[in-house]
Structure formats: structure tokens, C-alpha cells
Design a protein around this motif. Sequence first.
Motif, PDB file in Angstrom:
ATOM      1  N   ILE A 165       0.834  -1.068  -0.045  1.00 46.19           N
ATOM      2  CA  ILE A 165       0.075  -0.063  -0.186  1.00 46.19           C
ATOM      3  C   ILE A 165       0.920   1.283  -0.132  1.00 46.19           C
ATOM      4  N   THR A 166       2.053   1.143   0.757  1.00 45.86           N
ATOM      5  CA  THR A 166       2.831   2.514   0.784  1.00 45.86           C
ATOM      6  C   THR A 166       3.464   2.580  -0.434  1.00 45.86           C
ATOM      7  N   LYS A 167       3.776   1.690  -1.314  1.00 49.02           N
ATOM      8  CA  LYS A 167       4.183   1.775  -2.737  1.00 49.02           C
ATOM      9  C   LYS A 167       3.304   2.640  -3.677  1.00 49.02           C
ATOM     10  N   PHE A 168       2.034   2.510  -3.317  1.00 48.78           N
ATOM     11  CA  PHE A 168       1.295   3.013  -4.345  1.00 48.78           C
ATOM     12  C   PHE A 168       0.349   4.186  -3.792  1.00 48.78           C
ATOM     13  N   CYS A 169       0.215   4.241  -2.494  1.00 45.67           N
ATOM     14  CA  CYS A 169      -0.681   5.192  -1.836  1.00 45.67           C
ATOM     15  C   CYS A 169      -0.001   6.070  -1.004  1.00 45.67           C
ATOM     16  N   ASP A 170      -0.468   7.294  -0.836  1.00 46.60           N
ATOM     17  CA  ASP A 170      -0.274   8.168   0.150  1.00 46.60           C
ATOM     18  C   ASP A 170      -0.746   7.777   1.543  1.00 46.60           C
ATOM     19  N   LEU A 171      -0.109   6.993   2.452  1.00 50.05           N
ATOM     20  CA  LEU A 171      -0.600   6.216   3.934  1.00 50.05           C
ATOM     21  C   LEU A 171      -0.375   7.181   4.991  1.00 50.05           C
ATOM     22  N   TYR A 172      -1.326   7.272   5.835  1.00 48.21           N
ATOM     23  CA  TYR A 172      -0.986   7.922   7.030  1.00 48.21           C
ATOM     24  C   TYR A 172      -1.803   6.687   8.008  1.00 48.21           C
ATOM     25  N   LEU A 173      -0.955   6.595   9.052  1.00 53.37           N
ATOM     26  CA  LEU A 173      -1.405   5.791  10.028  1.00 53.37           C
ATOM     27  C   LEU A 173      -1.615   6.560  11.525  1.00 53.37           C
ATOM     28  N   MET A 174      -2.611   6.098  12.106  1.00 56.86           N
ATOM     29  CA  MET A 174      -3.135   7.007  13.212  1.00 56.86           C
ATOM     30  C   MET A 174      -3.834   5.971  14.455  1.00 56.86           C
ATOM     31  N   GLU A 175      -3.588   6.713  15.924  1.00 53.76           N
ATOM     32  CA  GLU A 175      -4.122   5.799  16.525  1.00 53.76           C
ATOM     33  C   GLU A 175      -4.388   6.946  17.907  1.00 53.76           C
ATOM     34  N   THR A 176      -5.478   6.468  18.826  1.00 50.31           N
ATOM     35  CA  THR A 176      -5.660   7.156  20.096  1.00 50.31           C
ATOM     36  C   THR A 176      -4.785   6.456  21.161  1.00 50.31           C
ATOM     37  N   VAL A 177      -4.021   7.350  21.635  1.00 53.72           N
ATOM     38  CA  VAL A 177      -3.046   6.829  22.830  1.00 53.72           C
ATOM     39  C   VAL A 177      -3.467   7.354  24.226  1.00 53.72           C
ATOM     40  N   LEU A 178      -2.983   7.077  25.157  1.00 56.50           N
ATOM     41  CA  LEU A 178      -3.401   7.564  26.539  1.00 56.50           C
ATOM     42  C   LEU A 178      -2.174   8.123  27.180  1.00 56.50           C
ATOM     43  N   ASP A 179      -0.848   8.273  26.631  1.00 59.54           N
ATOM     44  CA  ASP A 179       0.276   8.869  27.172  1.00 59.54           C
ATOM     45  C   ASP A 179       1.337   8.712  25.995  1.00 59.54           C
ATOM     46  N   ASP A 180       2.517   9.705  26.287  1.00 55.50           N
ATOM     47  CA  ASP A 180       3.713   9.755  25.450  1.00 55.50           C
ATOM     48  C   ASP A 180       4.378   8.461  25.375  1.00 55.50           C
ATOM     49  N   GLU A 181       4.265   7.485  26.198  1.00 53.91           N
ATOM     50  CA  GLU A 181       4.846   6.129  26.133  1.00 53.91           C
ATOM     51  C   GLU A 181       4.550   5.392  25.284  1.00 53.91           C
ATOM     52  N   SER A 182       3.237   5.419  25.099  1.00 59.67           N
ATOM     53  CA  SER A 182       2.320   4.561  24.139  1.00 59.67           C
ATOM     54  C   SER A 182       2.890   4.952  22.734  1.00 59.67           C
ATOM     55  N   GLU A 183       3.031   6.295  22.337  1.00 58.13           N
ATOM     56  CA  GLU A 183       3.642   6.790  21.139  1.00 58.13           C
ATOM     57  C   GLU A 183       4.732   6.110  20.912  1.00 58.13           C
ATOM     58  N   LYS A 184       5.932   6.086  21.698  1.00 51.63           N
ATOM     59  CA  LYS A 184       7.188   5.762  21.668  1.00 51.63           C
ATOM     60  C   LYS A 184       7.140   4.057  21.163  1.00 51.63           C
ATOM     61  N   LYS A 185       6.112   3.370  22.107  1.00 50.94           N
ATOM     62  CA  LYS A 185       6.027   2.140  21.732  1.00 50.94           C
ATOM     63  C   LYS A 185       5.569   1.821  20.432  1.00 50.94           C
ATOM     64  N   VAL A 186       4.800   2.694  19.855  1.00 52.16           N
ATOM     65  CA  VAL A 186       4.109   2.290  18.739  1.00 52.16           C
ATOM     66  C   VAL A 186       5.018   2.504  17.457  1.00 52.16           C
ATOM     67  N   LEU A 187       5.708   3.887  17.616  1.00 50.90           N
ATOM     68  CA  LEU A 187       6.805   4.184  16.602  1.00 50.90           C
ATOM     69  C   LEU A 187       8.127   3.147  16.646  1.00 50.90           C
ATOM     70  N   LEU A 188       8.280   2.636  17.807  1.00 55.48           N
ATOM     71  CA  LEU A 188       9.618   1.694  17.894  1.00 55.48           C
ATOM     72  C   LEU A 188       9.036   0.184  17.259  1.00 55.48           C
ATOM     73  N   ALA A 189       7.953  -0.223  17.437  1.00 56.74           N
ATOM     74  CA  ALA A 189       7.348  -1.298  16.771  1.00 56.74           C
ATOM     75  C   ALA A 189       7.216  -1.285  15.260  1.00 56.74           C
ATOM     76  N   LEU A 190       6.740  -0.192  14.840  1.00 52.68           N
ATOM     77  CA  LEU A 190       7.081   0.025  13.335  1.00 52.68           C
ATOM     78  C   LEU A 190       8.248   0.247  12.626  1.00 52.68           C
ATOM     79  N   GLU A 191       9.109   0.677  13.395  1.00 53.07           N
ATOM     80  CA  GLU A 191      10.680   0.764  12.997  1.00 53.07           C
ATOM     81  C   GLU A 191      11.216  -0.504  12.943  1.00 53.07           C
TER      82      GLU A 191
END
Length: 273
Positions: A165-191
Motif C-alpha cells: 500500500i505504501t508503494k502505491f498510496c499516500d498512507l497515514y497511520l493513526m491511533e488514540t493513545v493515553l500517554d507519550d510512552e504509548s506513542e514511543k512504543k508504537v513508533l519503535l514497533a513500526l521501526e
Amino acid sequence: MEESSKQELVQLMKRFGAFLTVKISKLLPISLQNLNSRSVGAIAGLAVAIVFTWRLLRSPNQPRRRQPKRQASTPSSSGVNTHSNANPLLPGISSSLENSRAQNVVDEFFQSVKPTLGQIVRQKLSEGRKVTCRLVGVILEESSPEEIQKQATVRSSVLEVLLEITKFCDLYLMETVLDDESEKKVLLALEDAGVFTSGGLVKDKVLFCSTEIGRSSFVRQLEPDWHIDSNPEIISQLARFIKYQLHISPTRPERTAPNVFSAPSLEQFFGCV
């Protein structure tokens, strides 16, 4: 004999066209909604012409040998032969044979032109160029913001589709999080999963918010061709504003709008399971 052969060929082509239309409708469930009967007929006719030309070129071009005339037989044997030769195929059997031959041609044709995953993604997304997608329940194993506070894990089975999908489309991922640590965990998992290196996704296109309303607002501002989500309320709210939506749900939900589709997972929607 020549006239009957022509009629048989015409019938076989008609049956082939019918089978071909069904096959194409299964491969392109969304795109065909935008085609009229004349367009579908044109596609089927083109495929018929290609397949039959190919089969004629493959067949050996040898002249038929003339069968030597048989000597006249005795009256008794002639009566037996006349009776045995007067047994044409019943209409039902003949129709069944024609259906089988047409099905074989269809199967042989589609086996030789099996689409790639990239082609399937483009067809399923109806050539949409911008996609927004929720992380929880779609890309991540976790099913709630509370679970992300503990850990975030990218589903391995969805990676191939996601990268396509990323090869063909302009993709945006999004999520509702409860704290900044959750953001870091998500970004690290994707990386760690290689999303930022193997695909065309950048970290700036991973968006976070503190409420479900905020995620809905993100989607409306981005105005995507497709939005993918696991929350039925978000899907329902956005149905009027987004061209197409995909609702990811383990159980088949009731279809709320003509532009809302559903699947147990993202990879199953694209036929990867």
C-alpha cells in the motif's frame, strides 16, 4: 458439418464470456461497480478474442485427411450401423460438455494471468491514492489503547500488504493513545518491523491523538479516498464524508452504507490468507 461447428464455436464463446464475467467480478468487486454492462462486455469480448486466437495458433495447422469411402455393406450390417450412428448426444450432455470446455478455457486463461499483490491492491482500492488507517486492531496485535501502554506489536501477516500500500498510496497511520510512552512504543514497533525502511512511510505520517473524536477529525482533514478502522462508530460517522471505508472486524458486521466494506483482517481483504 462446417455450419454445426460454427454454431458450436459461437455457443462455446458465449458460455466462455459468461464464465469470464463472473471471474472478473470476483477479482474486481469494487471496480466493476463503476462499469456498465457495455464496458464489461467489451472486456469479456477482448479476453475471448485473445484466448481463442492463442488456442488457434497453438493447434497444429495440418489439413484433414479424407476418409476413404466405405464399401457398401450387407443389408443386415447396414441396418445395425445406421442404428448405431443415429445416436447423437442428448442436449443435456452436450450442454454439460460445452460448459466443461468453457470452464477449462477460463481456468487456463486465468492461471496464465494471475495478478500480483500490487495489482490486487490497486484493484481493491479502486485506484485510490490516499489512505488513512487505524493501528489498533488492524496493524497492531493489540486491540485497545490500554494494551498499547504495556506493549505494541506489529502483526507479521499484515506487513506485506502494508508495504504494498505504501508503494502505491499516500498512507497515514493513526491511533488514540493515553500517554507519550504509548506513542514511543508504537513508533519503535513500526521501526523494528521495517515499515520506515522497506516502505514509503515516514514517521511524520504516523499521527496520534487523545480521543476517538480526534482521530475522526484527522481523517476528515486529510480527505482520503479510503479509511480503514476497527471502530464501528468511527466508520458510521465518516460514511458521509469518505469515499470508501473498510471496517476490520472479526465478526461480519451489518453493512451500514454502500461505500463501507468489511473484512476480518486487512490481509484477508486483499486475499493474502
